[in-house]
Design a protein around this motif. Structure first.
Motif, short mmCIF file in Angstrom:
data_model
loop_
_atom_site.label_atom_id
_atom_site.label_comp_id
_atom_site.label_asym_id
_atom_site.label_seq_id
_atom_site.Cartn_x
_atom_site.Cartn_y
_atom_site.Cartn_z
N UNK A 24 -14.28 -52.39 -22.92
CA UNK A 24 -14.74 -53.65 -23.38
C UNK A 24 -13.17 -54.22 -24.21
N UNK A 25 -12.26 -53.44 -24.02
CA UNK A 25 -10.95 -54.01 -24.49
C UNK A 25 -10.03 -54.25 -23.46
N UNK A 26 -9.50 -55.49 -23.28
CA UNK A 26 -8.64 -56.02 -22.16
C UNK A 26 -7.22 -56.28 -23.00
N UNK A 27 -6.17 -55.72 -22.38
CA UNK A 27 -5.07 -55.77 -22.91
C UNK A 27 -4.06 -56.34 -22.15
N UNK B 36 -6.36 -67.38 -21.38
CA UNK B 36 -6.84 -66.21 -20.63
C UNK B 36 -7.96 -65.45 -21.31
N UNK B 37 -8.29 -65.59 -22.49
CA UNK B 37 -9.63 -65.01 -23.32
C UNK B 37 -10.36 -65.74 -22.67
N UNK B 38 -10.50 -67.02 -22.73
CA UNK B 38 -11.83 -67.96 -22.38
C UNK B 38 -12.09 -67.61 -20.85
N UNK B 39 -11.11 -67.63 -20.00
CA UNK B 39 -11.36 -67.43 -18.56
C UNK B 39 -11.93 -66.19 -18.17
N UNK B 40 -11.77 -65.09 -19.01
CA UNK B 40 -12.33 -63.77 -18.97
C UNK B 40 -13.46 -63.49 -19.70
N UNK B 41 -14.03 -64.68 -20.53
CA UNK B 41 -15.28 -64.66 -21.24
C UNK B 41 -15.12 -63.53 -22.48
N UNK B 42 -13.81 -63.35 -22.98
CA UNK B 42 -13.41 -62.30 -23.95
C UNK B 42 -13.14 -62.95 -25.25
N UNK B 43 -13.21 -62.40 -26.32
CA UNK B 43 -12.78 -62.84 -27.76
C UNK B 43 -11.21 -62.47 -27.81
N UNK B 44 -10.65 -63.31 -28.36
CA UNK B 44 -8.98 -63.11 -28.43
C UNK B 44 -9.04 -62.79 -29.79
N UNK B 45 -8.07 -61.56 -29.76
CA UNK B 45 -7.74 -60.70 -31.14
C UNK B 45 -6.32 -61.17 -31.44
N UNK B 46 -5.91 -61.77 -32.66
CA UNK B 46 -4.77 -62.17 -32.89
C UNK B 46 -4.53 -61.39 -34.23
N UNK B 47 -4.08 -60.27 -34.01
CA UNK B 47 -3.57 -59.47 -35.44
C UNK B 47 -2.46 -60.05 -36.03
N UNK B 48 -2.58 -60.28 -37.26
CA UNK B 48 -1.72 -60.58 -38.20
C UNK B 48 -1.67 -60.31 -39.74
N UNK B 49 -0.85 -59.47 -40.28
CA UNK B 49 -1.27 -58.78 -41.76
C UNK B 49 -0.89 -59.97 -42.85
N UNK C 128 -12.95 -57.99 -25.70
CA UNK C 128 -12.08 -58.73 -26.32
C UNK C 128 -10.86 -58.69 -25.48
N UNK C 129 -9.85 -59.45 -25.87
CA UNK C 129 -8.68 -59.62 -25.22
C UNK C 129 -7.55 -59.35 -26.40
N UNK C 130 -6.72 -58.47 -26.20
CA UNK C 130 -5.64 -58.39 -27.10
C UNK C 130 -4.35 -58.17 -26.49
N UNK C 131 -3.11 -59.03 -27.15
CA UNK C 131 -1.84 -58.83 -26.36
C UNK C 131 -1.17 -57.47 -27.04
N UNK C 132 -0.74 -56.85 -25.87
CA UNK C 132 0.14 -55.53 -26.16
C UNK C 132 1.56 -55.84 -26.64
N UNK C 133 1.64 -55.69 -28.00
CA UNK C 133 3.03 -56.10 -28.56
C UNK C 133 3.49 -55.10 -29.38
N UNK D 192 -6.24 -57.47 -16.67
CA UNK D 192 -7.55 -58.45 -16.24
C UNK D 192 -7.61 -58.29 -14.76
N UNK D 193 -8.76 -59.21 -14.34
CA UNK D 193 -8.80 -59.30 -13.01
C UNK D 193 -7.73 -60.10 -12.30
N UNK D 194 -7.81 -60.19 -11.08
CA UNK D 194 -6.74 -60.86 -10.28
C UNK D 194 -6.59 -62.25 -10.55
N UNK D 195 -7.58 -62.92 -11.02
CA UNK D 195 -7.14 -64.32 -11.09
C UNK D 195 -6.72 -64.59 -12.32
#
Length: 485
Positions: free
Chosen positions: A306-309, A350-363, A281-286, A322-325
């Motif tokens: 397995x957690x990309x930030x 960015x998530x698609x390019x990494x083959x990861x699921x995007x996590x978008x947290x919102x309460x 998964x990919x999650x934005x550090x915010x 993530x990787x250099x690209x």
């Protein structure tokens, strides 16, 4: 006459539509039961297809595949215990929620669900009588049948000596107590021992929480399986002067309310990732509690590897793990000029390019009161938490570590404290959304009337908000909004 009966229970996690994978899991469980000397192996409701596969159940090609897998399973399980599992069953133009008993190399007996859950896509079948396995007459109310008295009572009156209730029930707050109360009622009414067998695993909004249990006549608990974990258990029934009794088994500790919610979000994310073919998964550090809690959930579900930030600091330059690209793609991009929708699109790329699921947290507070979300292929693990609940679970995770958590034991989530205004907003939303209350109810509870009216007006303009946002585990029951009552 049979005086002892061994039953193997499979509290397991099928995948929707994966007939081959689910059949393989059924065979493995059957082999465990055979090796343990069981007379019958039982799996939950709709196990072969996975629960809630309504788009598939009415597809003729899928129906044929289901029957083929059932026949193959029956042939594999010809020599040994009976195998009971849930699957759709077609008769003419009708499609039923069925519980099928495979024995002697064939589909020997079947039970059809009679009491349908709300919005069920199945047809209601007649009340089925008990079926016999090795001399024991078993009644199996399926799912919603177990929540009403007529099916269990009819099966008892027609000779059932024991009740096995296969279900696929998701975690919702208070659900475990409600289940237990309903099952105790069935035991009291029929004077029969009962086993409630539930599914595990997550699928989009639903997280099936297992916690199967057994009750003896009088409502005494004889067995409790773990919540949320897969389990195979061998249960002994013995017939004595007072009839059939379930031999005492193990009692798995049950989590308290905060842990149940947190575990449901972890399992929901873990299975959504696995069942959609992702691994990371990919999650934005915010800043904020939503991002902190969602990151902790992801780490506990998938492990740090397995957690990309990705971090987007205030100065506007993207720094990524993530990787250099990916780093090159984001380098030098100022976020000041981006609208929230474009920012989300950039994260999705960015998530698609990494083959990861995007996590978008919102309460739930922000989702209800803020702008409508932009649909994307993402996942929101904190979707059904108010902002005050997110804060409370951040504190809970900082103080708690369990063996099933893959994240760091010494979690130190940064927790932002809420203002009195924020806490009041959550209180109003709970009354309006969770309790189906009114503005007058909010005022009676001590909240300011004008604020309650403004919140109610905002909710009324967005009745379909929840359906448009990213999927995420549901923790509370869906209620009809007060403006539609």
């Amino acid at each position: 006459m049979t005086h002892r009966f061994r039953l193997t229970l499979g509290q397991l996690n099928p995948t929707v539509g994966d007939l081959s994978g689910n059949a393989a899991l059924a065979r493995k469980t059957w082999e465990a039961g055979r090796d343990a000397g069981a007379q019958m192996v039982a799996l939950p409701e709709m196990f072969l297809t996975g629960h809630d596969a309504e788009r598939l159940h009415h597809n003729p090609a899928f129906q044929r595949d289901v029957l083929t897998h059932l026949k193959t399973l029956a042939e594999h399980c010809a020599d040994g215990p009976a195998l009971a599992l849930g699957a759709p069953w077609v008769e003419g133009m009708q499609v039923y929620n069925a519980y099928l008993i495979l024995q002697g190399g064939k589909i020997a007996q079947r039970v059809l669900q009679h009491s349908l859950a709300p919005r069920s896509h199945f047809d209601a079948g007649p009340i089925s009588g008990p079926y016999m396995v090795n001399g024991l007459r078993i009644g199996s109310p399926i799912g919603a049948d177990g929540w009403e008295s007529d099916v269990a009572e009819t099966q008892a009156e027609t000779g059932a000596e024991f009740l096995l209730i296969p279900n696929a029930a998701p975690h919702l707050r208070g659900a475990m107590d409600r289940r237990l109360n309903h099952m105790v009622a069935r035991v009291i009414e029929t004077e029969l021992p009962l086993i409630y067998l539930n599914m595990t695993g997550g699928r989009e909004e639903q997280v099936f929480d297992g916690a199967s249990f057994a009750l003896n006549p009088g409502g005494r608990l004889a067995l409790q399986l773990p919540a949320f974990d897969d389990a195979i258990a061998h249960v002994n029934l013995e017939r004595g002067p007072e009839g059939w009794q379930i031999a005492a088994g193990s009692f798995a500790p049950q989590p308290d309310a905060p842990e149940r919610d947190y575990r449901a979000m972890v399992v929901g994310l873990r299975d959504h990732v696995a069942k959609t073919g992702s691994t990371q998964v990919l999650i934005e550090q915010a800043e904020g509690n939503d991002a902190a809690l969602a990151t902790a959930i992801a780490l506990d579900a998938l492990g740090p590897e397995n957690v990309r930030r990705i971090a987007i600091p205030e100065e506007g330059r993207v720094h990524s793990t993530l990787h250099d690209s990916l780093a090159a793609l984001g380098a030098g991009v100022s976020t000041d000029a981006f609208a929230p929708s474009l920012r989300g699109m950039m994260l999705q790329v960015l998530a698609d390019d990494a083959g990861a699921l995007l996590i978008t947290p919102q309460n739930k507070t922000v989702a209800t009161m803020g702008p409508a979300p932009v649909p994307r292929d993402d996942f929101n693990p904190v979707k059904d938490l108010y902002q005050s609940e997110v804060q409370a679970l951040c504190h809970w995770r900082n103080e708690t570590h369990r063996d099933w958590m893959q994240g760091p034991a010494d979690a130190a989530l940064p927790v932002l404290e809420l203002s009195p205004k924020d806490s009041a907003l959550d209180g109003i939303l709970r009354i309006l959304l969770d309790d189906n209350g009114s503005v007058d109810d909010c005022v009676a509870a001590g909240y300011e009337g004008q604020t309650a009216e403004e919140v109610a007006a905002q909710i009324a303009t967005r009745p379909s908000q929840n359906n448009r946002s990213a999927p995420g585990p549901r923790l509370t029951a869906v209620r009809a909004p007060f403006w539609k009552a």
